[in-house]
Design a protein around this motif. Structure first.
Motif, mmCIF file in Angstrom:
data_model
loop_
_atom_site.group_PDB
_atom_site.id
_atom_site.type_symbol
_atom_site.label_atom_id
_atom_site.label_comp_id
_atom_site.label_asym_id
_atom_site.label_seq_id
_atom_site.Cartn_x
_atom_site.Cartn_y
_atom_site.Cartn_z
ATOM 1 N N THR A 283 19.446 46.897 -1.213
ATOM 2 C CA THR A 283 19.805 47.023 -2.623
ATOM 3 C C THR A 283 18.756 47.831 -3.379
ATOM 4 O O THR A 283 17.592 47.851 -3.005
ATOM 5 N N GLU B 117 3.771 51.612 -2.086
ATOM 6 C CA GLU B 117 4.986 50.810 -2.196
ATOM 7 C C GLU B 117 5.507 50.494 -0.791
ATOM 8 O O GLU B 117 5.612 51.401 0.031
ATOM 9 N N GLY C 26 8.815 49.368 1.064
ATOM 10 C CA GLY C 26 10.260 49.223 0.837
ATOM 11 C C GLY C 26 10.789 50.279 -0.110
ATOM 12 O O GLY C 26 11.180 49.991 -1.242
ATOM 13 N N SER D 244 16.098 52.950 -2.158
ATOM 14 C CA SER D 244 16.741 54.099 -2.798
ATOM 15 C C SER D 244 15.715 55.149 -3.241
ATOM 16 O O SER D 244 16.069 56.304 -3.448
ATOM 17 N N GLU E 281 9.312 53.032 4.300
ATOM 18 C CA GLU E 281 10.638 52.441 4.492
ATOM 19 C C GLU E 281 10.915 52.284 5.987
ATOM 20 O O GLU E 281 10.627 53.182 6.771
ATOM 21 N N ASP F 169 6.864 50.467 9.564
ATOM 22 C CA ASP F 169 6.660 49.094 9.105
ATOM 23 C C ASP F 169 5.541 49.039 8.074
ATOM 24 O O ASP F 169 4.375 49.250 8.399
ATOM 25 N N GLY F 170 5.907 48.724 6.851
ATOM 26 C CA GLY F 170 4.927 48.698 5.763
ATOM 27 C C GLY F 170 4.065 47.451 5.720
ATOM 28 O O GLY F 170 3.106 47.403 4.945
ATOM 29 N N ILE G 259 10.854 42.839 6.672
ATOM 30 C CA ILE G 259 10.937 42.671 8.124
ATOM 31 C C ILE G 259 9.853 43.500 8.797
ATOM 32 O O ILE G 259 9.759 44.710 8.568
#
Ligand code: SAH
Length: 218
Positions: free
Chosen positions: A61, A85, A87, A90, A108, A136-137, A210
């Motif tokens: 989302t 950041e 994730g 968008s 992301e 993987d952040g 995740i």
């Protein structure tokens, strides 16, 4: 949908955010400029300026504007800050940060979202340094650390150690922590080399973080 429609709707959203308690003028100014309709597709464009989360690809989302504004306010972004950041989704939160003059590093884990957001961000901010990374952040991005602020836009089971380590002294880490359905927003301030103040704030609901220091999943 005409350009005029979106311009008016964007001003309407700024008004809503102000009414809901956002007071940082630099945050509000950025919301008045960044075209949220570019970050959603098809039928959702006409709802881009409602204060609601909307679906994007890969069952993810774009966060509710109020939540993006609140997290940005908690970061206390100043021009020339470097912000990490986790994730990208968008790309909207990254765009707000870039519009405020920050250098943005964003990670992301879904390849499709990474490529789509990277191309929108390049188009909207051709001259600004926004670095996008696929991966993987939860392990952060050590190459550019330490950061003035770190924002995690997915719900974590616990605060990833790597992110604490990559925060500047005085920097803020904004992260929702809880279970896979609901979380509490935390503002963590690095006080010195080894001390962190943890301020638990309001209840929120994010998609899961995740990764290695997040939830396991696919
Ligand atoms: N900031 C986004 C919100 C997207 S939702 C926006 O403004 O649109 C959260 C995003 O976090 C999803 O795209 C999800 O795929 C991503 N994500 C979840 N775990 C991650 C991880 N460990 N590393 C990087 N991205 C992650």
């Amino acid at each position: 949908m005409s350009r005029h429609f979106f311009t008016e709707a964007r001003a309407g959203l700024v008004h809503i955010l102000r009414e809901r308690g956002i007071i940082d003028e630099a945050v509000l100014q950025a919301f008045g400029v960044v075209p949220r309709e570019h970050f959603v597709s098809g039928p959702f464009k006409q709802r881009a300026y409602e204060d609601i989360a909307l679906p994007i690809d890969k069952h993810q989302t774009i966060s509710q504007p109020f939540t993006v504004a609140r997290m940005t306010e908690l970061l206390e972004v100043k021009p020339n800050h470097t912000i990490l950041e986790i994730g990208t989704g968008s790309g909207y939160q990254a765009a707000i940060l870039a519009e405020m003059g920050a250098s943005v590093y964003t990670i992301e884990r879904h390849f499709e979202l990474y490529t789509a957001s990277r191309s929108i961000l390049k188009e909207l901010f051709p001259a600004t340094a926004i670095q996008c990374r696929f991966g993987d952040g939860t392990i952060g991005w050590s190459e550019y650390a330490p950061y003035d602020g770190i924002v995690v836009t997915a719900g974590a089971p616990e605060i990833p150690d790597a992110l604490l380590k990559q925060l500047k002294i005085g920097g803020h880490l904004i992260i929702p922590v809880g279970n896979e359905k609901s979380q509490i927003m935390h503002c963590i301030v690095r006080e010195d080399e080894s001390n962190y103040a943890d301020y638990p704030l309001e209840d929120v609901s994010f998609v899961p973080l995740i990764g290695k220091q997040g939830w396991s999943g696919s």
